[in-house]
Design an enzyme around this catalytic site. Structure first.
Site: not given
Length: 325
Positions: A60, A130
């Site tokens: 990321e 998540h």
């Protein structure tokens, strides 16, 4: 008009953005050959080629470092972070580079062509890695814009506006709504204004404000309250940075009461900023304390997800508490 779910509306917006802007690149983990983990970028690589829609390594920080670099060279960078929970390795690139690039160069350089798309929030049994709602971390950073849509029609117009805005934008997509329902979406290219809230329903007794998937919770709570003769005004904030203080303050001056609903934990959640600002603007108009209905100050649970969520019943209880204060 076409019937689309939220994912299809986002895909349609990306298609239009890339068709109308030859410099637009779409990239992230797995976004290329099969359209990402949620299929939001399906068929874009087939249409625009591997040079404009492509997979990145699983880093990321690298995705955002690359995005800052190409945006600084004047390209339109549309970066996907696979889950908002994974955005933290890129935190330094976003808050120390993307947000400050224009300011530190005296407006000689900018990364205004950068848009970061990422799914956020619970409701899919994704547990603590998540399901998080990290929007408040970024609202503390001048130089960014933060946008959250509530339905397919809003998602398309707000995403196109975000991609074309001359500032870096983080576009949080409520993953719970991706395939939850379909709605009428205009086929044409259109944009909705950033930084402007929408009064979804007018009312006279109490103001309810939320964004993203939590709009459904306050809408259901308002229906319950209506059976008790309580008239709720519903506001979708849509943009959290900048956020529309004027529209919300105008509503609270009328109703005298405010309930803020967000999925993130209560402590230092964006609801705290709203509450502080509105009491400054509306103190003499308030009939009861501003209340927050939020997620809990715990890691996001798996087995107890329903207990964690700030649902319509918790919101309805807060409406009654405010009205009976």
């Amino acid at each position: 008009m076409s019937k689309m779910n939220l994912l299809q509306a986002i895909n349609n917006a990306l298609d239009i953005a890339m068709s109308t802007d030859p410099s637009a690149l779409c990239f992230g983990e797995d976004v290329g050959h099969f359209g990402g983990v949620f299929r939001a970028t399906s068929h874009l690589q087939e249409k625009f080629g591997k040079a404009r829609c492509f997979n990145t390594p699983l880093t990321e920080q690298g995705i955002l470092g690359f995005a800052n670099g190409i945006a600084a060279q004047g390209m339109t960078a549309i970066a996907e972070i696979q889950f908002a929970d994974y955005i933290f390795p890129a935190f330094d690139q976003i808050v120390n580079e993307s947000a400050k690039f224009r300011y530190r160069s005296g407006n000689q350089f900018d990364v205004g062509g950068l848009t970061i798309r990422t799914p956020y929030g619970g409701g899919i049994n994704g547990a603590h890695y998540h399901s998080q709602s990290p929007e408040a971390y970024f609202t503390h950073t001048p130089g960014l814009k933060i946008v959250v849509p509530r339905n397919p029609e809003q998602a398309k117009g707000l995403l196109l506006a975000s991609i074309r805005d001359p500032n870096p934008v983080i576009f949080f997509e409520p993953k719970k709504l991706y395939r939850a329902a379909v709605g009428e979406v205009p086929d044409e290219d259109y944009q909705l204004p950033l930084g402007q809230a929408e009064v979804v329903r007018e009312g006279s007794d109490i103001t309810l404000v939320a964004w993203g998937a939590q709009m459904e919770a306050i809408e259901q709570a308002a229906q319950l309250a209506e059976k008790d003769g309580i008239s709720c005004e519903l506001i979708d904030l849509r943009s959290l940075l900048p956020w529309d203080r004027d529209t919300l303050a105008h509503s609270v001056r009328k109703t005298g009461r405010l309930i803020i609903n967000h999925e993130a934990p209560k402590t230092s959640g964006f609801g705290a900023e709203i509450a502080a600002s509105i009491q400054e603007a509306c103190f003499l108009h308030l009939e009861s304390p501003i209340l927050r209905v939020t997620g809990l100050d715990t890691p996001f649970p798996l087995a107890l997800e329903k207990e964690y969520m700030p649902d319509h019943l918790k919101t309805y209880e807060a409406i009654l508490a405010s009205m009976n204060y």
